[in-house]
Design a protein around this motif. Structure first.
Motif, short mmCIF file in Angstrom:
data_model
loop_
_atom_site.label_atom_id
_atom_site.label_comp_id
_atom_site.label_asym_id
_atom_site.label_seq_id
_atom_site.Cartn_x
_atom_site.Cartn_y
_atom_site.Cartn_z
N MET A 259 44.69 33.41 25.40
CA MET A 259 45.23 34.29 26.45
C MET A 259 44.08 34.96 27.17
O MET A 259 43.21 35.57 26.56
N SER A 260 44.01 34.86 28.51
CA SER A 260 42.92 35.44 29.27
C SER A 260 43.13 36.93 29.43
O SER A 260 44.20 37.48 29.18
N ASP A 261 42.07 37.62 29.89
CA ASP A 261 42.14 39.07 30.06
C ASP A 261 43.16 39.47 31.11
O ASP A 261 43.64 40.59 31.12
N SER A 262 43.47 38.56 32.04
CA SER A 262 44.41 38.91 33.11
C SER A 262 45.86 38.71 32.70
O SER A 262 46.75 39.08 33.45
N ASP A 263 46.13 38.09 31.54
CA ASP A 263 47.49 37.84 31.10
C ASP A 263 48.08 39.10 30.49
O ASP A 263 47.37 39.94 29.93
N PRO A 264 49.42 39.25 30.59
CA PRO A 264 50.04 40.39 29.93
C PRO A 264 49.86 40.30 28.43
O PRO A 264 49.70 39.23 27.85
N ASP A 265 49.87 41.45 27.78
CA ASP A 265 49.75 41.47 26.33
C ASP A 265 51.11 41.19 25.71
O ASP A 265 52.06 40.83 26.37
N ALA A 266 51.18 41.37 24.40
CA ALA A 266 52.40 41.00 23.67
C ALA A 266 53.60 41.80 24.13
O ALA A 266 54.73 41.35 24.04
N ASP A 267 53.39 43.01 24.64
CA ASP A 267 54.50 43.86 25.08
C ASP A 267 54.86 43.64 26.54
O ASP A 267 55.69 44.33 27.10
N ASP B 4 52.83 44.13 29.06
CA ASP B 4 52.05 44.99 29.94
C ASP B 4 50.73 44.32 30.27
O ASP B 4 50.14 43.63 29.43
N PRO B 5 50.22 44.52 31.48
CA PRO B 5 48.93 43.93 31.84
C PRO B 5 47.82 44.49 30.96
O PRO B 5 47.90 45.61 30.46
N SER B 6 46.78 43.71 30.79
CA SER B 6 45.65 44.16 30.00
C SER B 6 44.91 45.28 30.72
O SER B 6 45.12 45.54 31.89
N VAL B 7 44.05 45.95 29.98
CA VAL B 7 43.25 47.03 30.57
C VAL B 7 42.40 46.49 31.72
O VAL B 7 42.28 47.11 32.77
N PHE B 8 41.82 45.31 31.50
CA PHE B 8 40.99 44.70 32.53
C PHE B 8 41.79 44.48 33.81
O PHE B 8 41.34 44.80 34.91
N ALA B 9 43.01 43.94 33.67
CA ALA B 9 43.83 43.66 34.84
C ALA B 9 44.21 44.95 35.56
O ALA B 9 44.23 45.00 36.79
N ARG B 10 44.53 46.00 34.80
CA ARG B 10 44.94 47.26 35.42
C ARG B 10 43.78 47.89 36.18
O ARG B 10 43.98 48.53 37.22
N VAL B 11 42.55 47.73 35.68
CA VAL B 11 41.39 48.31 36.35
C VAL B 11 41.03 47.53 37.60
O VAL B 11 40.73 48.11 38.65
#
Length: 440
Positions: A1-9, A11-18
């Protein structure tokens, strides 16, 4: 799973949100962000100057803070006035009733030095930008500039005795010398391009290594073969004065030629037309946006990679030619870091050729103003470099995040990656081009 993919819940990853807020901004929004970044960097620099001025030791305070009465060795207002106003030759009257300095002329020494730096950075900024638009990270513009500068100096010195001195010979030598610089830089850029295309070598590594190779090979060649007789430094002989860009309107000590700047502006227009309105430019752009899709559509990805790096290297080599024929008059070992500065200029410009001119001008102002601060204030040169770096960092980081975000597939139409950082949404890229380009 890449940093831009949503996590298990989900929600976007921290990297994607930033990174996401920087990705899909219009040109106007990005301009506002850049202006806000400049003001923020000035505020941070203001505080840094105050802290430094409080720590430093001086017999008389240069500035006293109102209300508190605290004294500081450095005046932050003076620093920024000298930085920006001084780089232009003080067109604004500070402390006088009038806003403008009545004795100011644009053809002054300080402004000439600023424009000289701007001219050189136009070529290195274009060099990096064209590679980035093709999805390639050319960190080797410095080496390509060194090779191009040496090729120019040696070509002009070799041909000068064969032509009668005069304006016609000077024009011929400038044109031929610049062409030699383009060929030298282009060949040096084609090497990592071919290694990338046919050996899958990482162009970041190869271009960085070739920087060292170029600098050291050129140094040895000049030291052992082409060094000027009696020279105390490692340098070639000076090229004839009539074979250098003439200094018109500005003082000769500025090392600036208006015609060289006009040539740089012409290159900006030509490169923009090439990238946006030709089939080869379309191949280059689509390879930078999505290499696999471009190749599926009939683009020769390997050949495009070599072509892009060759063109990038040629532009860097022309920057070396202008450095020899406008600023230095010869090749010498202490080549300034214009190639590395070009990376910053390209990022500031969003890798768009049209944005290179204002980005190079901003960088020229910062460099020219830094010289003025060193001449007119007691602020240490190290602190001046930090202030200049702060401004560049704050302005470049939003564009850098946008480029990285699109490369990682964060945001964007369909998450298309854009390693080249095109700087704006391109209808041709989403619609498959227009006219004959769609068939590619």
């Amino acid at each position: 799973m890449s940093d831009s993919d949503p996590d298990a819940d989900g929600d976007p990853s921290v990297f994607a949100r930033v990174v996401a807020p920087f990705v899909d901004r219009s040109v106007a929004e990005r301009l506002v962000i850049s202006v806000a970044a400049i003001f923020l960097s000035i505020l941070v620099g203001f505080a840094l100057v105050l802290v430094s001025g409080r720590i430093a030791e001086c017999s008389t305070a240069a500035w006293t803070m109102p209300i508190t009465g605290l004294g500081f060795c450095y005046n932050p207002f003076e620093v920024y006035v000298v930085l920006f106003n001084g780089a232009l030759g003080y067109p604004f009257a500070v402390g006088d009733p009038g806003l403008f300095n009545p004795g100011w002329t644009p053809f002054n020494l300080s402004f000439g030095l600023t424009l000289s730096e701007t001219t050189l950075l136009i070529f290195t900024g274009l060099s990096v930008a064209v590679a980035f638009r093709a999805g390639l990270f050319n960190i080797g513009t410095q080496g390509q500039l060194v090779v191009g500068a040496l090729a120019t100096a040696l070509t002009v010195l070799a041909l000068a005795p064969l032509l009668p001195a005069g304006p016609v010979a000077g024009l011929v030598l400038i044109v031929v010398g610049t062409a030699a610089g383009a060929v030298g830089g282009g060949v040096w850029g084609a090497i990592p391009g071919a290694l990338k295309a046919y050996a899958d070598a990482n162009e970041v590594i190869t271009t960085i290594m070739l920087n060292f190779v170029a600098a050291n090979v050129a140094y040895v060649l000049v030291l052992e073969v082409f060094r000027a007789e009696g020279s105390s430094v490692v340098a070639t002989r000076y090229v004839p004065e009539y074979a250098q860009f003439p200094s018109v309107l500005f003082p000769p000590s500025t090392d600036f030629a208006l015609i060289a700047l006009l040539v740089g502006v012409a290159f900006i227009g030509a490169l923009y037309y090439f990238v946006e309105h030709t089939s080869l430019g379309y191949d280059l752009r689509t390879s930078g946006v999505q290499a696999a899709a471009a190749e599926y559509g009939g683009v020769n990805a390997k050949l495009t990679t070599v072509r892009a790096m060759t063109l990038s290297g040629a532009l860097g080599g022309i920057g070396g030619s202008v450095w020899v024929l406008m600023s230095e008059g010869r090749w010498m070992a202490s080549v300034p870091d214009l190639g590395f500065d070009g990376i910053t200029v390209s990022i500031l410009a969003g890798n768009n050729p049209l944005g290179v001119l204002p980005a190079a001008f901003l960088f020229g102002i910062l460099k020219g103003g830094a010289l003025e601060i060193g001449f007119r204030t007691d602020v240490p040169t190290e602190l001046v470099a930090v202030l200049r770096g702060l401004i560049i960092l704050f302005v470049a980081m939003p564009e850098f995040f946008r480029m990285i975000g699109r490369y990682a597939g964060v945001g964007g139409a369909g998450g298309a990656s854009d390693a080249g950082g095109s700087g704006s949404a391109d209808p041709d890229e989403s619609a498959g081009g227009d006219g004959g380009e769609a068939d590619a």
